[in-house]
Motif scaffolding. Structure first.
Motif, short mmCIF file in Angstrom:
data_model
loop_
_atom_site.label_atom_id
_atom_site.label_comp_id
_atom_site.label_asym_id
_atom_site.label_seq_id
_atom_site.Cartn_x
_atom_site.Cartn_y
_atom_site.Cartn_z
N THR A 76 27.15 -102.97 -29.42
CA THR A 76 27.28 -102.64 -27.99
C THR A 76 26.47 -101.39 -27.65
N ASP A 77 25.69 -100.90 -28.60
CA ASP A 77 24.97 -99.64 -28.41
C ASP A 77 23.61 -99.89 -27.75
N PRO A 78 23.42 -99.42 -26.52
CA PRO A 78 22.14 -99.67 -25.83
C PRO A 78 20.94 -99.04 -26.54
N ALA A 79 21.19 -98.03 -27.38
CA ALA A 79 20.08 -97.39 -28.10
C ALA A 79 19.40 -98.39 -29.04
N SER A 80 20.11 -99.47 -29.38
CA SER A 80 19.53 -100.48 -30.28
C SER A 80 18.26 -101.09 -29.67
N VAL A 81 18.16 -101.03 -28.34
CA VAL A 81 17.02 -101.64 -27.65
C VAL A 81 15.69 -100.98 -28.07
N ALA A 109 20.09 -105.33 -16.06
CA ALA A 109 20.37 -105.26 -17.51
C ALA A 109 19.35 -104.36 -18.20
N LEU A 110 18.09 -104.44 -17.74
CA LEU A 110 17.06 -103.60 -18.35
C LEU A 110 17.20 -102.14 -17.92
N GLU A 111 17.61 -101.96 -16.66
CA GLU A 111 17.78 -100.58 -16.15
C GLU A 111 18.84 -99.84 -16.96
N ARG A 112 19.91 -100.58 -17.34
CA ARG A 112 21.01 -99.98 -18.10
C ARG A 112 20.55 -99.40 -19.44
N LEU A 117 13.93 -97.76 -24.05
CA LEU A 117 12.70 -98.53 -24.27
C LEU A 117 11.62 -97.61 -24.85
N VAL A 118 10.74 -98.20 -25.63
CA VAL A 118 9.69 -97.43 -26.31
C VAL A 118 8.34 -98.00 -25.88
N ALA A 119 7.40 -97.12 -25.53
CA ALA A 119 6.07 -97.59 -25.12
C ALA A 119 5.49 -98.49 -26.21
N GLY A 120 4.87 -99.59 -25.74
CA GLY A 120 4.26 -100.52 -26.69
C GLY A 120 5.14 -101.72 -27.00
N GLN A 121 6.40 -101.68 -26.58
CA GLN A 121 7.26 -102.84 -26.83
C GLN A 121 6.86 -104.03 -25.95
N THR A 137 10.66 -107.25 -12.13
CA THR A 137 10.97 -106.54 -13.37
C THR A 137 9.75 -105.72 -13.83
N GLU A 138 8.58 -106.33 -13.72
CA GLU A 138 7.35 -105.60 -14.09
C GLU A 138 7.23 -104.33 -13.26
N LYS A 139 7.52 -104.47 -11.95
CA LYS A 139 7.42 -103.32 -11.04
C LYS A 139 8.43 -102.25 -11.44
N LEU A 140 9.65 -102.68 -11.72
CA LEU A 140 10.70 -101.73 -12.09
C LEU A 140 10.31 -100.96 -13.35
N LEU A 141 9.86 -101.71 -14.37
CA LEU A 141 9.55 -101.05 -15.65
C LEU A 141 8.34 -100.13 -15.50
N ALA A 142 7.38 -100.53 -14.65
CA ALA A 142 6.22 -99.66 -14.42
C ALA A 142 6.67 -98.39 -13.71
#
Ligand SMILES: NC(=O)c1ccc[n+]([C@@H]2O[C@H](COP(=O)([O-])OP(=O)(O)OC[C@H]3O[C@@H](n4cnc5c(N)ncnc54)[C@H](O)[C@@H]3O)[C@@H](O)[C@H]2O)c1
Length: 399
Positions: A76-81, A109-112, A117-121, A137-142
């Motif tokens: 349940t640990d989001p850091a696993s992402v 879900a991605l915002e949470r 997230l790590v650059a290059g993923q 989603t692309e816009k959000l992550l950018a």
């Protein structure tokens, strides 16, 4: 360079669900190290114990094996992402009670977990989405400066068949650039050699069209059945004649409740996308969702339901499944609870304390309705009338 940063091959966001877990098992069975990130702590604990939280054919022994080998872990640990090059997102994407798609399910879900997230993923969206959600989603992550690539690669398995279909079905892969398509393709080559590249918006529609096509086919069969039935004819005989050695009609289904967590809501997503103007889709919805009412009104023509105990056999949304989500058997139960003296429900796979064992239903009911075509109901040992629109008992489908 990328590979040096990561300790795992893939993280699946929503990884303990009906789609995420079989995918994780399949990838781990091919030697990848996979982490399932999920907010459902109970499901995470069950999976880490090597136990399936739901039925999926062939999954249980593989799960035990890959969990035992440390290739599959749930958390349940989001850091696993942040621990893997590939982040697959497969959270649920329902429509609301007014049939509006939830455009925000995947971005939320991605915002949470965006901080991790790590650059290059490579972020791979796998949920079925409303057209435009990949771009959103692309816009959000950018805007978050995540520095990740995004691909949309829809899941097309049927529940229960995931662990054969993940290896057998072609994989649709889409992204903005050939480089990112190549990254996603390389990832899915762990499962299949058949890759079909598309643009993201084409892929979004391809998935919705796939499910809607199936939903409309069921509606066609259901309306044909109602027509034949109202005319006093057995549609099973007519369908046999149509499909017998006649390939152009081979995919005409038998009648039955067309339900479950995907077909209805994806048809409604497509309707919303088409400015709520989707005559075929809406008609299919009226036919399929109207079937329990039709069935009960036909039964009322032949029986005094108010003096009868009616047994509903099968509450899952499809045969052999333990998944009750959006099952029309529940709608049937609701209607019968108004009409019949008593309604009893049973199911060999779905666990629900309100249900009673099959033998009790067979002993008490004056009328039996097969609401889900579980194999267990093909040869019922009973003198009680059995209503079978599916043709499961081989006695025709007149009601
Ligand atoms: N069920 C199918 O047969 C099927 C087939 C193809 C595609 N799909 C699509 O796949 C998607 C998932 O469907 P499903 O049936 O697996 O749904 P599900 O509800 O079984 O699984 C979703 C999982 O995501 C978890 N989750 C929700 N929000 C989360 C978050 N913010 N972070 C981490 N985990 C989170 C939930 O706890 C759950 O375990 C949907 O878009 C669906 O349309 C489903």
């Amino acid at each position: 360079m990328r590979a040096h940063q990561f300790s795992r091959d893939a993280v699946i966001v929503g990884g303990c669900g009906r789609v995420g877990l079989p995918l994780g098992i399949a990838l781990a069975s091919r030697g990848l190290s996979v982490t399932l990130y999920d907010i459902n702590a109970a499901a995470v604990a069950t999976v880490n114990d090597g136990v399936m939280p739901f039925d999926e054919e062939g999954a249980a022994p593989l799960l035990t094996e890959v969990v035992g080998a440390g290739r599959l872990v749930a958390t349940t640990d989001p850091a696993s992402v942040g621990t893997a090059e590939h982040v697959v997102v497969v959270v649920g994407t329902p429509v609301d009670e007014h049939l509006n798609p939830d455009l925000g399910a995947v971005p939320r879900a991605l915002e949470r977990c965006a901080d991790h997230l790590v650059a290059g993923q490579l972020v791979i969206l796998r949920s079925t989405v409303y057209p435009g959600v990949t771009a959103l989603t692309e816009k959000l992550l950018a805007s978050l400066g995540a520095g990740v690539d995004v691909a949309f690669c829809p899941e097309r398995i049927a529940e229960g068949k995931a662990l054969t279909e993940l290896f057998d079905l072609p994989q649709i892969v889409s992204a903005r650039t050939p480089d990112v398509v190549g990254r996603a393709e390389k990832f899915f080559r762990n499962l299949t050699d058949q890759i079909v590249p598309l643009e993201p918006e084409e892929a979004e529609l391809a998935k919705l069209f796939t499910n809607t096509w199936r939903y409309i086919k069921f509606a066609t069969a259901n309306q044909f059945w109602m027509m034949a039935n109202d005319f006093g004819l057995d549609f099973a005989r007519i369908r046999h004649a149509i499909t017998f050695d006649y390939p152009r009609a081979a995919d005409l289904p038998m009648p039955g409740f067309a339900a479950g967590p995907c077909l209805f809501k994806d048809t409604m997503q497509l309707a919303a996308f088409n400015r709520n103007n989707f005559v075929l889709g809406h008609s299919a919805m009226l036919i399929n969702e109207g079937l329990p009412l039709y069935l009960v009104s036909r039964l009322e023509d032949s029986y005094d339901l108010s003096s009868m105990t009616v047994g509903i056999l099968g509450m899952a949304f499809k045969g052999g499944s333990d998944d009750p989500r959006e099952s029309l058997a529940y709608k049937l139960r609701k209607i019968l609870s108004l009409k019949a003296r008593e309604t009893l429900c049973t199911d060999p796979h779905v666990k629900d304390e309100r249900f009673v064992p099959l033998d009790d239903v067979l002993a008490k009911a004056d009328l039996l309705v097969i609401a889900c075509p579980h194999q267990e109901y093909t040869a019922l040992d009973t003198q009680t009338p059995v209503v079978d629109m599916w043709g499961l008992t081989g006695q025709g489908v007149r009601v």
